[in-house]
Scaffold this active site. Sequence first.
Site, short mmCIF file in Angstrom:
data_model
loop_
_atom_site.label_atom_id
_atom_site.label_comp_id
_atom_site.label_asym_id
_atom_site.label_seq_id
_atom_site.Cartn_x
_atom_site.Cartn_y
_atom_site.Cartn_z
N SER A 174 0.83 -1.21 0.00
CA SER A 174 0.00 0.00 0.00
C SER A 174 0.86 1.26 0.00
CB SER A 174 -0.90 0.02 1.24
OG SER A 174 -1.55 1.26 1.41
N TYR A 187 -2.51 -1.24 10.24
CA TYR A 187 -2.60 -1.57 8.82
C TYR A 187 -1.32 -1.17 8.09
CZ TYR A 187 -4.27 -1.21 3.95
OH TYR A 187 -4.42 -1.31 2.59
#
Length: 283
Positions: A174, A187
């Site tokens: 990400s 995350y």
Amino acid sequence: MTQTTEMIHEDNLPGHESALDRKPQWQPRYPGSGRLKGKTAIVTGADSGIGRAVAALYAREGANVAIVYLLEDDDAEKTRAIVEDEGSEAICIKADIGSQKMCQKIADQVIERFGAIDILVNNAGEQHPDDDITDITEEQLRRTFQTNIFGMFFMTQAVRPHLKSGSAIVNCTSVTMYKGSWSLLDYSSTKGAITAFTRSLSENLVGDGIRVNAVAPGPIWTPLNPCGGADEEKLKHFGESTPIGRAGEPNEVAPSFLFLACEDSSYMSGQVLHPNGGIIVNG
């Protein structure tokens, strides 16, 4: 649909794509050219979002697809129909990749159905926004790591005996790994681990002709965002801070996964592609 028996998921993520008013765009944006003809791919989190777009594009390029998903039966069946409409075969496997045992069952079922595993797309993930680090419970922290990085280890371990020279693994990291995210501490940490895992696994497998790369999407419109705890104001302006000025669509990310899975990227391993709306991350 094939279902494993040991379910350890405890919340409502990743959410139903079928329930969204604004539907993510998964449709492949160009004709296929047989780049994955005769291949078999496992795509985790393939019931919706980026995973569905990848499954659709892989099918258009000739691959059979194992659709691994957690809870959303209706979304998974929609992805199966998409794959079959492209002329490829599909199998839906309902499983929690946070369990090593269940990942082994996934691999076994794919081999039983298709006889080979050529491509592994480690895409499934979850996120839980928190404004303060003290709000992150031990249970949430363990669960986020269990799904986002342990699951990649478990899936790779399960398919490793079936991979051969020419096989490919594509992991989903990400943009948050590179630029950070104040509200996605756990995350973002897992995404950092995924990038390190990608680079290290590449070194481990490249001598056997198995390439390992990753894709680091920016803000992409998928069920993970509205179902992952983002408030209405954030969703209203989701993606507007990128240089392009909008959120991306899953079918704008899927071509990166195709490129890294096919022979077009035969001289690439240990690398990360960045479909992120123009955010410069220098990595």
